[in-house]
Scaffold this motif. Structure first.
Motif, PDB file in Angstrom:
ATOM      1  N   CYS A  22      81.290  11.556  53.904  1.00  0.00           N
ATOM      2  CA  CYS A  22      80.908  12.699  53.079  1.00  0.00           C
ATOM      3  C   CYS A  22      81.491  13.963  53.707  1.00  0.00           C
ATOM      4  O   CYS A  22      81.992  13.925  54.828  1.00  0.00           O
ATOM      5  CB  CYS A  22      79.382  12.806  52.955  1.00  0.00           C
ATOM      6  SG  CYS A  22      78.547  13.082  54.520  1.00  0.00           S
ATOM      7  N   CYS A  24      80.114  16.657  54.830  1.00  0.00           N
ATOM      8  CA  CYS A  24      79.268  17.435  55.739  1.00  0.00           C
ATOM      9  C   CYS A  24      79.994  17.663  57.059  1.00  0.00           C
ATOM     10  O   CYS A  24      80.843  16.877  57.449  1.00  0.00           O
ATOM     11  CB  CYS A  24      77.989  16.673  56.047  1.00  0.00           C
ATOM     12  SG  CYS A  24      76.856  16.601  54.687  1.00  0.00           S
ATOM     13  N   VAL A  38      73.647  17.983  56.418  1.00  0.00           N
ATOM     14  CA  VAL A  38      73.264  16.763  55.696  1.00  0.00           C
ATOM     15  C   VAL A  38      73.500  16.943  54.197  1.00  0.00           C
ATOM     16  O   VAL A  38      73.593  18.067  53.702  1.00  0.00           O
ATOM     17  CB  VAL A  38      71.774  16.395  55.928  1.00  0.00           C
ATOM     18  CG1 VAL A  38      71.547  15.975  57.360  1.00  0.00           C
ATOM     19  CG2 VAL A  38      70.856  17.545  55.549  1.00  0.00           C
ATOM     20  N   CYS A  39      73.639  15.818  53.498  1.00  0.00           N
ATOM     21  CA  CYS A  39      73.823  15.826  52.048  1.00  0.00           C
ATOM     22  C   CYS A  39      73.257  14.526  51.504  1.00  0.00           C
ATOM     23  O   CYS A  39      72.872  13.643  52.278  1.00  0.00           O
ATOM     24  CB  CYS A  39      75.300  15.989  51.698  1.00  0.00           C
ATOM     25  SG  CYS A  39      76.253  14.485  51.922  1.00  0.00           S
TER      26      CYS A  39
HETATM   27 ZN   LIG Z   1      76.650  14.298  54.251  1.00  0.00          ZN
END
Ligand SMILES: [Zn+2]
Lengths: 499, 93
Positions: A22, A24, A38-39
């Motif tokens: 991801c 991030c 975070v995601c």
């Molecule tokens: Zn993430």
């Protein structure tokens, strides 16, 4: 005697901008506030889709090449299933049967210039877990997912080690390689590089039961833990005890390993192919394109420093233990060579070959001695140093040509270090140039001799140490521009003549 | 083949604590489910290559460019429990 056999599993945190699957931030542990990077993907929210970070693949391919690995054309990801509070999805995305790099090796340079080969079984990519804060006895735990999903390379060696010192050397060499290639900072104290060792001992060709030791957070601890295990297992076998197949931790207070309950009793990870990540193809072509980014590696550089620069093993090792340092050394040496060639236009480096041994030795001594001292004292990194390689080379030449004596040279280097100015102009302005005019030297010596009549008598009466006092006086009077050796010689000459 | 021990092992892996009577019920139920799924083994797959991907895609990668997500509060609020900016969970070893 038992023969120890040791294999390693090493995790290296990659220096990418973003996490493995991801976008991030991958802060490599520098994020002090929890859960800022975070995601939904790295928190394992339902319905999210991981997408592979291109740079992470490039970095593992580079390391694969540097470690002489085969790069299979095809690779894929798998899910490793286990439940633990720091693992949000209930599985870790890793690689099981088709890793990115296989069958490599790393050669360690021995003192006698031979090499010892350690074979590498595989390198694969996987995501890191979050960080769990848990107090003993508390039913609840607190989780920070900043680290969750950040990229790791896992490296697995063959059990080719038979001593703790080789294990330590391998870990240090690997750290250096990943730093040379800018893959990771690989700081063990910060968890950017983590080592697990598998140790067994046996008196026969058949390997003994292997014990895994984890939580080793420095090179020193790796070495100590391996030595401790070798001794513990040997003693147990001597007492007809059975070695348990188990995971042990390292207790840094008591300096012992201790039995740990395994996370997953039977290591039943139920791997299966990750359906959300399409496989990787054509990795061979891709790795060939990356080959040009593989710069000269530490082993080759060490070997060159030994042979070409005629340095000792220890000095060659020290100067190549840091990429910034070895680059600086090479720039200084090339400046020295340019100077020798321009002032002695002889046939093809003949003169350089003649003086390089002495010049490079002087250079190495001042670098590892006084310059290191100044760097440490002022907490300055070499990459931020004000002294250019050209100026450092000039400084070495001034010493080589006896234009400055040792104690003035120290003063000179300190001024260079603080100001970044070139040494010749400092010498002139600060009056540090060694006095080479014999009549001026005589004048200083005479002045001291006349003013210290009693000390001269003491010396003549056999108090040999009295001379040191006079040497100090001469140096003081000349502001260090007459060196101690010259002063001593001149004073003794004068006294002997007057006898 | 699907006995009590297997159910106990699975419950351990899943961090589910089962009562003894549940284990017996699940042993029977699991066996029936597996028998049903096992019908798939009757299909002749000798001419079929194994597959774990259905999209036919390869080398799907993204550039290593940072893209910050929504605020952390939203994520923390979505969790059942939080404390000091951390997710609070039941500890299972
Ligand atoms: Zn993430």
């Amino acid at each position: 005697m038992y023969l120890p056999t040791i294999g390693l599993e090493i995790h290296v945190q990659l220096k990418t901008q973003t996490k493995l699957f991801c976008s991030c931030k991958n802060a490599s542990g520098a994020d002090k506030t929890p859960n800022v990077n975070v995601c939904p993907v790295c928190l394992g929210h339902p319905g999210t889709l991981p997408v592979l970070n291109h740079s992470a693949v490039d970095l593992i391919l580079k390391l694969g090449l540097a470690l002489n690995c085969e790069i299979p054309n095809f690779s894929k990801f798998d899910r490793k299933n286990y439940f633990y509070p720091d693992l949000p999805k209930g599985y870790q995305i890793s690689q099981f049967d088709q890793p990115i790099a296989i069958n490599g090796h790393l050669d360690l340079l021995n003192k006698d210039k031979t090499t010892k080969r350690i074979r590498i079984q595989r390198l694969h990519l996987e995501e890191d877990a979050g960080k769990l804060l848990h107090e003993e006895g508390n039913d609840n735990a607190l989780v920070d997912f900043n680290r969750a999903g950040t990229p790791l390379i896992e490296l697995v060696t063959y059990p080719d080690f038979h001593s703790a010192i080789d294990v330590k050397t391998f870990c240090q060499e690997l750290q250096l390689i990943v730093r040379y290639l800018d893959i990771s900072n690989a700081d063990m104290e910060k968890g950017q590089m983590r080592c697990e060792v598998n140790v067994s001992v046996s008196k026969t060709d058949k390997l003994g039961t292997k014990v895994e030791v984890k939580n080793l957070n420095s090179f020193k601890v790796v070495e100590k833990a391996v030595d401790y295990e070798i001794n513990r297992q040997s003693r147990a076998l001597d007492n007809n005890e059975v070695i348990n197949l188990e995971t042990r931790g390292w207790d840094d207070e008591r300096l012992v390993t201790y039995s740990q309950r395994s996370k997953e009793e039977s290591h039943d990870y139920r791997y299966f192919p990750e359906p959300d990540l399409p496989p990787l193809k054509d990795l061979q072509t891709r790795s060939q394109e990356l080959r040009r980014y593989i710069t000269e590696l530490p082993l080759a550089k060490r070997y060159r420093f030994l042979m070409e620069y005629e340095l000792s093993y220890d000095t060659a090792y020290l100067l190549t233990n840091d990429n910034d340092l070895s680059n600086y050394v090479e720039q200084v040496i090339s400046e020295l060579q340019a100077w020798v060639n321009s002032t002695h236009p002889g046939a093809d480096n003949e003169n350089w070959d003649h003086v390089k041994g002495k010049l490079i030795k002087t250079c190495a001594n001042w670098l590892t001695g006084e310059l290191f001292r100044l760097l440490n004292l002022n907490q300055v990194f070499l990459r931020d140093i004000k002294i250019t390689p050209e100026n450092f080379a000039e400084f070495i030449l001034l010493i080589h040509q006896s234009k400055v004596d040792t104690s003035s040279a120290k003063k000179l280097l300190e001024i260079m270090f603080n100001s970044g100015r070139d040494p010749s102009s400092i010498l002139e302005e600060e009056n540090l140039t060694a006095i080479d005019d014999a009549s001026i030297i005589d004048k200083y010596i005479d002045e001291i001799i006349v003013a210290n009549h009693q000390t001269i008598l003491d010396y003549k009466n056999g108090k040999v140490n009295a001379i040191n006092f006079l040497v100090g006086k001469v140096m003081h009077l000349s502001q260090g521009r007459i060196g101690p050796d010259l002063a001593r010689k001149k004073i003794i000459d004068k006294i002997e003549i007057s006898r | 083949m699907f006995n009590k021990e297997v159910v106990e092992h699975i419950s351990k892996l899943s961090r589910l604590s089962l009562k003894d009577q549940d284990i017996e019920v699940y042993t029977v139920q699991f066996s029936k489910i597996l028998d049903y799924i096992n019908k798939l083994n009757e299909v002749d797959t000798s001419q079929v290559t194994p597959t774990f991907q259905v999209t036919g895609l390869t080398n799907i990668e993204r550039d290593d460019i940072l893209c910050q997500s929504e605020s952390r509060e939203a994520f923390l609020d979505a969790a059942p429990q939080k404390q000091d900016g951390l997710f609070k969970v039941k500890f299972t070893s």
